[in-house]
Design a protein around this motif. Structure first.
Motif, PDB file in Angstrom:
ATOM      1  N   GLU A   3       0.751  -1.337   0.039  1.00 21.54           N
ATOM      2  CA  GLU A   3       0.014   0.150  -0.031  1.00 21.54           C
ATOM      3  C   GLU A   3       0.907   1.203  -0.039  1.00 21.54           C
ATOM      4  O   GLU A   3       1.858   1.293   0.574  1.00 21.54           O
ATOM      5  N   ASN A   4       0.541   2.183  -0.618  1.00 23.29           N
ATOM      6  CA  ASN A   4       1.264   3.540  -0.583  1.00 23.29           C
ATOM      7  C   ASN A   4       1.337   4.002   0.776  1.00 23.29           C
ATOM      8  O   ASN A   4       0.142   4.295   1.429  1.00 23.29           O
ATOM      9  N   PRO A   5       2.274   4.428   0.925  1.00 23.09           N
ATOM     10  CA  PRO A   5       2.828   4.819   2.720  1.00 23.09           C
ATOM     11  C   PRO A   5       1.773   6.304   2.831  1.00 23.09           C
ATOM     12  O   PRO A   5       1.574   6.687   3.862  1.00 23.09           O
ATOM     13  N   GLN A   7      -1.090   6.650   1.613  1.00 26.76           N
ATOM     14  CA  GLN A   7      -2.848   6.460   1.319  1.00 26.76           C
ATOM     15  C   GLN A   7      -3.668   7.053   2.035  1.00 26.76           C
ATOM     16  O   GLN A   7      -4.648   7.768   1.765  1.00 26.76           O
ATOM     17  N   VAL A   8      -3.387   7.474   3.541  1.00 26.62           N
ATOM     18  CA  VAL A   8      -4.217   8.270   4.272  1.00 26.62           C
ATOM     19  C   VAL A   8      -4.286   9.748   3.709  1.00 26.62           C
ATOM     20  O   VAL A   8      -5.476  10.476   3.951  1.00 26.62           O
ATOM     21  N   ILE A   9      -3.219  10.233   3.437  1.00 25.74           N
ATOM     22  CA  ILE A   9      -3.218  11.498   2.673  1.00 25.74           C
ATOM     23  C   ILE A   9      -3.921  11.469   1.322  1.00 25.74           C
ATOM     24  O   ILE A   9      -4.830  12.419   1.242  1.00 25.74           O
ATOM     25  N   MET A  10      -4.001  10.657   0.698  1.00 28.27           N
ATOM     26  CA  MET A  10      -4.717  10.510  -0.531  1.00 28.27           C
ATOM     27  C   MET A  10      -6.270  10.517  -0.344  1.00 28.27           C
ATOM     28  O   MET A  10      -6.948  10.981  -1.157  1.00 28.27           O
ATOM     29  N   ASP A  11      -6.586   9.747   0.769  1.00 28.31           N
ATOM     30  CA  ASP A  11      -7.880   9.438   1.021  1.00 28.31           C
ATOM     31  C   ASP A  11      -8.586  10.937   1.564  1.00 28.31           C
ATOM     32  O   ASP A  11      -9.622  11.186   1.517  1.00 28.31           O
ATOM     33  N   GLU A  15      -5.878  17.001  -2.852  1.00 30.82           N
ATOM     34  CA  GLU A  15      -5.593  18.025  -3.222  1.00 30.82           C
ATOM     35  C   GLU A  15      -4.124  18.497  -2.671  1.00 30.82           C
ATOM     36  O   GLU A  15      -3.022  18.691  -3.407  1.00 30.82           O
ATOM     37  N   PHE A  16      -3.990  18.012  -1.465  1.00 26.68           N
ATOM     38  CA  PHE A  16      -2.505  18.100  -1.131  1.00 26.68           C
ATOM     39  C   PHE A  16      -1.664  16.846  -1.470  1.00 26.68           C
ATOM     40  O   PHE A  16      -0.595  17.094  -1.936  1.00 26.68           O
ATOM     41  N   PHE A  17      -2.182  15.719  -1.628  1.00 27.03           N
ATOM     42  CA  PHE A  17      -1.486  14.663  -2.179  1.00 27.03           C
ATOM     43  C   PHE A  17      -1.231  14.915  -3.378  1.00 27.03           C
ATOM     44  O   PHE A  17       0.020  14.618  -4.324  1.00 27.03           O
ATOM     45  N   GLU A  21       2.569  14.983  -5.321  1.00 33.11           N
ATOM     46  CA  GLU A  21       2.981  14.158  -6.426  1.00 33.11           C
ATOM     47  C   GLU A  21       3.468  14.856  -7.643  1.00 33.11           C
ATOM     48  O   GLU A  21       4.502  14.556  -8.101  1.00 33.11           O
ATOM     49  N   SER A  22       3.258  16.224  -7.631  1.00 36.38           N
ATOM     50  CA  SER A  22       3.553  17.178  -8.652  1.00 36.38           C
ATOM     51  C   SER A  22       5.072  17.621  -8.226  1.00 36.38           C
ATOM     52  O   SER A  22       6.094  17.548  -9.098  1.00 36.38           O
ATOM     53  N   THR A  23       5.249  17.751  -6.985  1.00 37.38           N
ATOM     54  CA  THR A  23       6.851  17.846  -6.495  1.00 37.38           C
ATOM     55  C   THR A  23       7.705  16.733  -6.586  1.00 37.38           C
ATOM     56  O   THR A  23       8.837  16.859  -7.200  1.00 37.38           O
TER      57      THR A  23
END
Length: 99
Positions: A3-5, A7-11, A15-17, A21-23
């Protein structure tokens, strides 16, 4: 570590995730420096910061990008020189089943 470490941020904050990812995309974009060196730098920084999982994943990515096991260990030597022996203990835990 399937699992993506983050994941909780993604969920909880997509917008922050997206910003993260852009950075990441900018830092690891093709450019003047070969990708294996970018991964080795990131791996050494994770070793210095005690991030065992990060060291493991980045070492694998560096080797998939063409880094040798010797180059991985040289990056750890540099981390030790700048940040101290703690980075070596972190790397040893991470690289035990990788190298």
């Amino acid at each position: 570590m399937s699992e993506n470490p983050l994941q909780v941020i993604m969920d909880k904050d997509p917008e922050f995730f997206k910003l993260l990812e852009s950075t990441r995309g900018l830092a690891f974009s093709e450019g003047g420096m070969p990708m294996k060196y970018k991964f080795l730098i990131a791996m050494a920084l994770d070793a210095a910061n005690g991030a065992v999982d990060g060291v493991k994943v980045l070492a694998i990515q560096a080797m998939e990008a063409g880094a040798t096991k010797e180059e991985v260990m040289e990056a750890i030597r540099i981390a030790q020189y700048i940040f101290g022996v703690g980075s070596v203990y972190t790397a040893a835990r991470a690289l035990n089943d990788v190298l």
